[in-house]
Design an enzyme around this catalytic site. Structure first.
Site, PDB file in Angstrom:
ATOM      1  CB  ILE A 177       3.398  -7.925   6.377  1.00 35.04           C
ATOM      2  CG1 ILE A 177       4.439  -6.894   5.929  1.00 35.04           C
ATOM      3  CG2 ILE A 177       4.009  -9.199   6.904  1.00 35.04           C
ATOM      4  CD1 ILE A 177       5.807  -7.419   5.719  1.00 35.04           C
ATOM      5  CG  HIS A 236       1.433 -10.337  -1.619  1.00 34.85           C
ATOM      6  ND1 HIS A 236       1.255 -11.491  -2.376  1.00 34.85           N
ATOM      7  CD2 HIS A 236       2.642  -9.851  -1.983  1.00 34.85           C
ATOM      8  CE1 HIS A 236       2.313 -11.685  -3.138  1.00 34.85           C
ATOM      9  NE2 HIS A 236       3.181 -10.716  -2.929  1.00 34.85           N
ATOM     10  CB  CYS A 273       5.473 -12.494  -5.333  1.00 29.83           C
ATOM     11  SG  CYS A 273       6.852 -11.470  -4.830  1.00 29.83           S
ATOM     12  CE  LYS A 320      -2.624  -0.622  -1.005  1.00 27.32           C
ATOM     13  NZ  LYS A 320      -3.100  -1.059   0.304  1.00 27.32           N
ATOM     14  CB  CYS A 324       3.049  -0.857  -0.229  1.00 25.72           C
ATOM     15  SG  CYS A 324       4.122   0.491  -0.725  1.00 25.72           S
ATOM     16  CB  SER A 325       0.384  -5.699  -1.302  1.00 26.95           C
ATOM     17  OG  SER A 325       1.712  -6.089  -1.560  1.00 26.95           O
TER      18      SER A 325
END
Lengths: 348, 386, 134
Positions: B211, B334, B85, B330, B208-209
């Site tokens: 897709i 991402h 990442c 977020k 959670c970030s």
């Protein structure tokens, strides 16, 4: 040369389903069924357990009791009706897991519920012949119960195993004699791609189970000039809680003699493990000098009979936790969880 | 070593870009960046492209060559950079080093990821390669599970609460509303987060970030020349990077990101500043707990107090140290390889007073913090208006 | 794909079936999985294979509701970072344990289970999981 058991172990998965719970689904009188077959509940593994994982746990326990290095084992046999692979042995997975090394004879066996004891006969013979110093025989199953069939109430999961050796100071139960009674009898079978076994209903009683168990028992007692009262314990194959009691009665054994080795009422029929699991339970409490008669039965059909005599050494070599106590660590599931774990859900 | 500045930026909208292909995303970001700088294609001497897992997402490797090809930049050297990442941030560092060392004069740095070509499960599997695949992914640990293990430790040791973590998500979604490139334009509440259902306890869906598909690009050149071509140049005053063990099991502890701490410290030293001198920072909030650990590692608040610090509003745009004014991973999305570069772009916009409703007052020094995996790579940059 | 790589599975049997890692003979520091290079000592001191202890304690845990590919049908399940008796840490699933007993500090013991069995006609991957020891 004296040859006998130097280590033993049994493993029963944690989950249980009550016979009454299964009966409820098929709209039957649960209490009546349970009493009729003499079984209260049966064991089932989680999705991540199978005959190989059960066999490995059994092997580890047997090694613990035997207090030997796995590298000293010269043969491993695993008998089952539910080997994870049709081709690729469970015995080699067990051998790798306990690290026997490469100097090893190994094979998987199938003879319905007597595949485990057939393995016991093999290692007994190999040790007696001086081919190996120690042999490990395991019987384990995650038996497939056809939904709605009578056997669904009893088909359980579990296994047991024995390490056989020839050093007098290590033997906890001498194997005095073993014989078999074998015929070709179509009482219970499973074709290669069938998911569930089929059986011949009432034909599985007299011409199958009883004929072989009774004859094997009579023959071995005749050969060794023994009678039922000579034995402290008797373990018979136990597809349900009723057959072994009837066999015992016919042969002249008392209910007390078979009680310790009768495990099916609490964990179901562990198929290739059944007689061996019963024998493990007996070894948990047997004392020096006790004589044990063990008679397995495998559909197809055959019975393997053994006479064992417990030695002084058993005082110092028992399982850490007796089997009857170990199975108290249990967790109940309902029918829906049962079929998910046993992968019985299919799309139409 | 020369001073290096960003002279132009470009990015695509971040989100589920069903209609745009991998190549189209790259081309869009690259063209925008070159146009924004006022330079021409022939001026670019080298390309660095960050992309984590194009092989798994679109079946394509050799991204360096692909970027140069798509932008008509052949035959200049073009290199793919991968650090999970942190691919974008590390690509930025590679570009910075190329210009600072004098080897190249004008360098294009981009980042791209197209994650929606495959199923969510396949995407999760691809992302799992950022951890120790053999011992983490293999036993059933997805990325949320790894950060969940860190979150639980942080909660146990410092008393951080799920509500405090939720406040990170609320803030970042709020900031994203004013970012036209962001994936989400919807405000959420603490309650929304708390009710969003566990993915891996204690992390819930809204912790959670997402897709995301997206690409981002910047142009770098020596500061001296940059000031001559436009008045938007933003100088990179520090570029640092550190590594830590790949597997979570081998880390010194679960509640600190050591690599980020080291890279942060080195960056402050290089720039000759303290954490209190930083005006705002874009940090790697792949999960809400990650932002909390980031602000602690970067020294914006004491170890263990990140939750409380955020809850009290200190990291709002109007707060003491605005964090993730862009919406962060977020709220903004991402697209793994692009994130590090997108963080630099937000910094560039802020320092040029072009952040609209997200504008930080008196923005002088900006910081970006980009992390790979569960903390095995951390890359930090500091910036000020040239 | 890699998850089904047969050579990879076979190579990892000692690691997955028996927790075989290695240990620096001189310093006594153990590594799991086995390392080629001791990160602290470099080439000093010989690294020899050794089985890790099978007892440990839970350091941190999480209940996974959304698992990675291949684990969809198992959720929810518990993952924990555990520390073995020799201080080596590892990530593993916790199985067959009452929920209330799965917590930080709980003593756990290794069991042999299926890790993944995604393809009906493919090879089964067995390995380590842990269970809370009462």
């Amino acid at each position: 040369m004296t040859v006998g058991i130097v280590g033993y172990g049994a493993y029963v998965p944690k989950k249980r389903i009550k016979v009454e719970e299964i009966a409820k689904v098929w709209k039957k009188d649960g209490k009546k069924v349970s009493v009729g077959i003499g079984v209260i509940e049966k064991a089932l593994g989680s999705w991540d357990e199978d005959t190989a994982t059960i066999s490995v746990e059994v092997a580890r326990k047997a090694l613990e009791v035997a207090k030997i290095e796995a590298k000293e084992i010269g043969a491993v046999y695993v008998g089952s009706e539910s080997h994870p692979y049709a081709v690729k042995p469970t015995s080699s997975i067990v051998a790798e897991a306990i690290n026997t090394g490469t100097e090893l004879m190994a094979a998987d066996l199938e003879f319905a519920c007597k595949a485990g004891t057939a393995g016991l006969q093999l290692v007994y013979a190999e040790v007696k012949a001086g081919m190996i110093n120690y042999g490990l025989a395991i019987g384990a199953d995650t038996a497939q119960g056809r939904p709605g069939d009578a056997l669904e109430f009893t088909a359980g999961s579990g296994g047991a195993g024995f390490i056989v050796g020839n050093k007098k100071e290590e033997i906890i139960a001498e194997i005095n004699e073993t014989i078999s009674f074998t015929t070709d009898t179509p009482d219970f079978w499973r074709r290669q791609h069938a998911e569930f076994p089929s059986h011949a209903g009432r034909f599985t009683g007299e011409p199958a189970y009883f004929k072989h168990v009774l004859n094997a028992a009579k023959n071995i007692m005749e050969k060794t000039k023994t009678k039922p009262s000579d034995f402290k314990y008797a373990v018979f194959h136990q597809p349900n809680g009723k057959f072994p009691k009837r066999a015992a009665k016919i042969l002249g054994f008392t209910p007390e003699q078979i009680e310790q080795g009768l495990m099916t009422p609490y964990i179901g029929n562990t198929y290739s493990g059944a007689t061996m699991v019963g024998l493990v339970s007996v070894l948990d409490i047997a004392k020096a000098g006790d004589k044990i008669l063990a008679v397995s039965y495998g559909s197809g059909s055959g019975s393997d009979a053994f006479i064992l005599t417990v030695t002084e050494n058993i005082k110092n070599k028992r399982a850490k936790i007796p089997l009857l106590k170990a199975i108290e660590d249990k967790e109940y599931v309902d029918y829906s969880e049962y079929i998910i774990h046993r992968k019985k859900i299919k799309t139409l | 070593m020369r001073s290096v500045s960003i002279v132009g930026v470009g990015l695509t909208k971040f989100g589920e870009q069903w209609e745009k292909s991998f190549k189209e995303l790259i081309a869009e970001a690259g063209v925008k960046a070159i146009q924004d700088s006022g330079l021409e294609r022939k001026d670019v001497n080298a390309v660095y492209g960050g992309c984590m897992a194009s092989g798994r997402f679109v079946g394509q490797e050799h991204i360096g060559a692909l970027i140069a090809d798509q932008l008509g930049l052949n035959p200049v050297p073009s290199t793919r950079v991968e650090a999970a990442c942190a691919s974008g941030g590390v690509a930025l560092r590679m570009g910075y080093m190329a210009v600072a060392s004098g080897i190249h004069d004008i360098v294009a740095v981009g980042g791209v990821e197209k994650m929606t070509e495959v199923s969510t499960e396949d995407a999760g599997f691809a992302l799992g390669g950022a951890g120790d695949q053999e011992t983490e992914l293999f036993v059933g640990a997805s990325f949320p599970a790894l950060y969940a293990l860190m979150a639980r430790k942080h909660m146990k040791k410092f008393g951080t609460t799920e509500e405090q973590m939720a406040s990170v998500a609320v803030k970042n979604h709020g900031n994203a509303v004013n970012n036209k490139y962001a994936q989400f334009h919807r405000e959420i509440t603490i309650d929304d987060v708390m009710k969003s259902g566990y993915v891996s306890s204690p992390l819930k869906l809204l912790d959670c970030s997402p897709i995301t598909d997206g690409a981002a690009a910047v142009l770098l050149m020596p500061t001296e020349q940059a000031k001559k071509i436009n008045d938007k140049a933003v100088e990179i005053i520090a570029s640092t990077q550190a590594s830590d063990t790949l597997a979570l099991a081998d880390r010194e502890n679960l509640y600190e990101t050591k690599a980020a701490k080291i890279a942060g410290k080195q960056a402050y030293e290089k720039a000759g500043i303290k954490p209190t001198d930083v005006s705002f920072a874009e940090v790697h909030d792949c999960f809400t707990i990650a932002e909390i650990m980031a602000i602690e590692s970067l020294g914006f608040c004491p170890l263990g107090e990140g939750g409380k610090f955020t809850e009290q509003g200190n990291t709002q745009i109007s707060g003491q140290i605005p964090i993730n004014t862009s919406g962060g991973l977020k709220g903004k999305g991402h697209p793994v390889g692009a994130t590090g570069v997108a963080q630099a772009i937000e910094t560039y916009l802020q320092l040029n007073g072009e952040a609209g409703k997200r504008q930080v007052k008196d923005a002088e020094i900006g910081m970006t913090h980009n992390v790979g995996g569960s903390g095995a790579t951390a890359v930090v940059h500091l910036y000020k208006k040239a | 794909m890699v998850q089904n790589s047969l050579p990879l599975h076979w190579r990892k049997y000692p690691e997955r079936y028996r927790l075989e890692g290695n240990i620096n003979e001189e310093t006594g520091e153990a590594f799991f999985p086995a390392r080629v290079v001791d990160p602290k000592q470099g080439r000093k001191g010989k690294l020899v294979p050794i089985e890790m202890p099978r007892i440990g304690k839970i350091v941190s845990l999480t209940e996974v509701y959304v698992g990675p590919q291949g684990f969809e049908k198992e959720t929810p399940y518990f993952l924990a970072l555990i520390e073995l008796e020799n201080k080596v840490r590892m990530l593993t699933q916790i199985v067959d344990s009452p929920k209330e007993k799965i917590k930080e500090g709980a003593k756990v013991k290794k069991v042999f289970r299926k890790i993944s069995d995604i393809d009906e006609e493919g090879a089964i991957a067995y390995g380590y999981k842990f269970k809370v020891e009462e």
